[in-house]
Design a protein around this motif. Sequence first.
Motif, PDB file in Angstrom:
ATOM      1  N   SER A 130       0.825  -1.212   0.000  1.00 27.74           N
ATOM      2  CA  SER A 130       0.000   0.000   0.000  1.00 27.74           C
ATOM      3  C   SER A 130       0.856   1.257   0.000  1.00 27.74           C
ATOM      4  CB  SER A 130      -0.969   0.006   1.181  1.00 27.74           C
ATOM      5  OG  SER A 130      -1.981  -0.948   0.955  1.00 27.74           O
ATOM      6  N   GLU A 131       1.932   1.243   0.772  1.00 27.68           N
ATOM      7  CA  GLU A 131       2.821   2.416   0.790  1.00 27.68           C
ATOM      8  C   GLU A 131       3.491   2.616  -0.556  1.00 27.68           C
ATOM      9  OE1 GLU A 131       4.447   5.776   1.502  1.00 27.68           O
ATOM     10  OE2 GLU A 131       3.098   4.875   2.971  1.00 27.68           O
ATOM     11  N   PHE A 132       3.849   1.522  -1.213  1.00 28.97           N
ATOM     12  CA  PHE A 132       4.483   1.587  -2.528  1.00 28.97           C
ATOM     13  C   PHE A 132       3.574   2.305  -3.530  1.00 28.97           C
ATOM     14  CE2 PHE A 132       5.535  -0.604  -6.633  1.00 28.97           C
ATOM     15  CZ  PHE A 132       6.854  -0.199  -6.741  1.00 28.97           C
ATOM     16  N   ARG A 149      -5.009   5.434   2.087  1.00 25.44           N
ATOM     17  CA  ARG A 149      -6.357   4.850   2.086  1.00 25.44           C
ATOM     18  C   ARG A 149      -6.755   4.410   0.685  1.00 25.44           C
ATOM     19  NH1 ARG A 149     -10.496   7.504   0.612  1.00 25.44           N
ATOM     20  NH2 ARG A 149      -9.603   9.518   1.106  1.00 25.44           N
ATOM     21  N   ILE A 150      -6.555   5.274  -0.310  1.00 19.11           N
ATOM     22  CA  ILE A 150      -6.889   4.941  -1.699  1.00 19.11           C
ATOM     23  C   ILE A 150      -6.028   3.774  -2.178  1.00 19.11           C
ATOM     24  CG2 ILE A 150      -6.800   5.778  -4.083  1.00 19.11           C
ATOM     25  CD1 ILE A 150      -7.573   8.565  -2.955  1.00 19.11           C
ATOM     26  N   THR A 152      -4.657   1.386  -0.405  1.00 20.18           N
ATOM     27  CA  THR A 152      -5.110   0.152   0.242  1.00 20.18           C
ATOM     28  C   THR A 152      -6.339  -0.396  -0.465  1.00 20.18           C
ATOM     29  OG1 THR A 152      -4.211   0.860   2.366  1.00 20.18           O
ATOM     30  CG2 THR A 152      -5.928  -0.840   2.419  1.00 20.18           C
ATOM     31  N   LEU A 153      -7.275   0.473  -0.773  1.00 18.19           N
ATOM     32  CA  LEU A 153      -8.499   0.056  -1.460  1.00 18.19           C
ATOM     33  C   LEU A 153      -8.192  -0.476  -2.864  1.00 18.19           C
ATOM     34  CD1 LEU A 153     -11.547  -0.178  -1.511  1.00 18.19           C
ATOM     35  CD2 LEU A 153     -11.655   2.218  -2.202  1.00 18.19           C
ATOM     36  N   VAL A 154      -7.354   0.238  -3.610  1.00 18.80           N
ATOM     37  CA  VAL A 154      -7.012  -0.178  -4.973  1.00 18.80           C
ATOM     38  C   VAL A 154      -6.260  -1.508  -4.955  1.00 18.80           C
ATOM     39  CG1 VAL A 154      -5.634   0.417  -7.017  1.00 18.80           C
ATOM     40  CG2 VAL A 154      -7.030   2.157  -5.904  1.00 18.80           C
ATOM     41  N   ASN A 155      -5.272  -1.646  -4.071  1.00 20.22           N
ATOM     42  CA  ASN A 155      -4.516  -2.903  -3.985  1.00 20.22           C
ATOM     43  C   ASN A 155      -5.419  -4.078  -3.639  1.00 20.22           C
ATOM     44  OD1 ASN A 155      -1.852  -2.213  -4.657  1.00 20.22           O
ATOM     45  ND2 ASN A 155      -1.512  -1.357  -2.630  1.00 20.22           N
ATOM     46  N   SER A 156      -6.321  -3.876  -2.693  1.00 18.46           N
ATOM     47  CA  SER A 156      -7.206  -4.962  -2.272  1.00 18.46           C
ATOM     48  C   SER A 156      -8.158  -5.359  -3.396  1.00 18.46           C
ATOM     49  CB  SER A 156      -7.994  -4.557  -1.033  1.00 18.46           C
ATOM     50  OG  SER A 156      -7.112  -4.347   0.043  1.00 18.46           O
ATOM     51  N   ALA A 157      -8.721  -4.377  -4.069  1.00 14.97           N
ATOM     52  CA  ALA A 157      -9.625  -4.675  -5.185  1.00 14.97           C
ATOM     53  C   ALA A 157      -8.866  -5.353  -6.321  1.00 14.97           C
ATOM     54  CB  ALA A 157     -10.291  -3.390  -5.669  1.00 14.97           C
ATOM     55  N   TYR A 158      -7.683  -4.847  -6.636  1.00 12.45           N
ATOM     56  CA  TYR A 158      -6.862  -5.415  -7.708  1.00 12.45           C
ATOM     57  C   TYR A 158      -6.512  -6.872  -7.418  1.00 12.45           C
ATOM     58  CZ  TYR A 158      -2.882  -5.724 -10.961  1.00 12.45           C
ATOM     59  OH  TYR A 158      -2.013  -6.094 -11.963  1.00 12.45           O
ATOM     60  N   THR A 159      -6.079  -7.141  -6.190  1.00 12.79           N
ATOM     61  CA  THR A 159      -5.733  -8.507  -5.795  1.00 12.79           C
ATOM     62  C   THR A 159      -6.953  -9.414  -5.896  1.00 12.79           C
ATOM     63  OG1 THR A 159      -3.951  -7.755  -4.357  1.00 12.79           O
ATOM     64  CG2 THR A 159      -4.869  -9.931  -3.885  1.00 12.79           C
ATOM     65  N   CYS A 182     -10.189   1.158 -12.539  1.00 18.15           N
ATOM     66  CA  CYS A 182      -9.234   2.144 -13.078  1.00 18.15           C
ATOM     67  C   CYS A 182      -9.895   3.507 -13.238  1.00 18.15           C
ATOM     68  CB  CYS A 182      -8.681   1.654 -14.423  1.00 18.15           C
ATOM     69  SG  CYS A 182      -7.620   0.201 -14.271  1.00 18.15           S
ATOM     70  N   ALA A 183     -11.152   3.529 -13.706  1.00 19.82           N
ATOM     71  CA  ALA A 183     -11.879   4.797 -13.856  1.00 19.82           C
ATOM     72  C   ALA A 183     -12.112   5.448 -12.494  1.00 19.82           C
ATOM     73  CB  ALA A 183     -13.201   4.558 -14.582  1.00 19.82           C
ATOM     74  N   LEU A 184     -12.459   4.641 -11.490  1.00 22.09           N
ATOM     75  CA  LEU A 184     -12.661   5.175 -10.140  1.00 22.09           C
ATOM     76  C   LEU A 184     -11.377   5.762  -9.580  1.00 22.09           C
ATOM     77  CD1 LEU A 184     -14.919   2.420  -8.521  1.00 22.09           C
ATOM     78  CD2 LEU A 184     -15.533   4.822  -8.887  1.00 22.09           C
ATOM     79  N   VAL A 185     -10.278   5.062  -9.778  1.00 22.10           N
ATOM     80  CA  VAL A 185      -8.979   5.556  -9.290  1.00 22.10           C
ATOM     81  C   VAL A 185      -8.684   6.915  -9.912  1.00 22.10           C
ATOM     82  CG1 VAL A 185      -6.487   5.163  -9.293  1.00 22.10           C
ATOM     83  CG2 VAL A 185      -8.034   3.280  -8.818  1.00 22.10           C
ATOM     84  N   ASP A 186      -8.900   7.022 -11.218  1.00 23.24           N
ATOM     85  CA  ASP A 186      -8.620   8.302 -11.877  1.00 23.24           C
ATOM     86  C   ASP A 186      -9.536   9.410 -11.375  1.00 23.24           C
ATOM     87  OD1 ASP A 186      -6.461   7.318 -13.272  1.00 23.24           O
ATOM     88  OD2 ASP A 186      -7.603   6.899 -15.095  1.00 23.24           O
TER      89      ASP A 186
END
Length: 190
Positions: A130-132, A149-150, A152-159, A182-186
């Motif tokens: 998450s820090e990376f 926070r973002i 952590t959420l992106v990594n968890s969803a991606y995994t 990806c759209a949400l992240v952007d």
Amino acid sequence: MARTADPNRRTELLDQIVDYLAEHGLSTLSMRPLAEHLGKSTRVLTHHFADKEALLSATMERLDERHRAWLRSLPGWSGSDSVGTIVRRTWDWQMRGENLPIARLIHEIEGLAAGGKLLGHVPRLLADRSEFVAGLLRERGVAEADALRISTLVNSAYTGLQIDFLTTGDRERVEEALDQLCALVDEWVA
């Protein structure tokens, strides 16, 4: 007098061990079959690694180094590409046939770590993931308070999406969900 382990030879050996684990898995790792596969004696392994625990720690560290280098070498990591574009590019790279064994190994490590089987051996790849990614978000202007926070959420969803694809094989459904992520992240980064 004992010979000193050559650091270049050790790195080369670690790369071979990572490749072996990607092919055979981690849960059944044993020194003798590993040495046989590498065409070495167990003495060669114990020359570079005091025991199986030291070999495992060094191998996890090398996997982490390789994985981070691969991610940083993807086009757009250092630049102006959107985070969503980088997430998608990472997915496309990890899901290539030649890279799937490493993706599967990482998920095996996650499962073993979640089950308490890798105490003391969890690579930075998992512990600091998450820090990376938060660093990438900060470089794109995401506030410090939001980046972790973002990430952590992106990594968890991606995994979760990767595991879904690897277990079901339903690429179309999973990649539609990935594109939405990806759209949400952007949106969050903007």
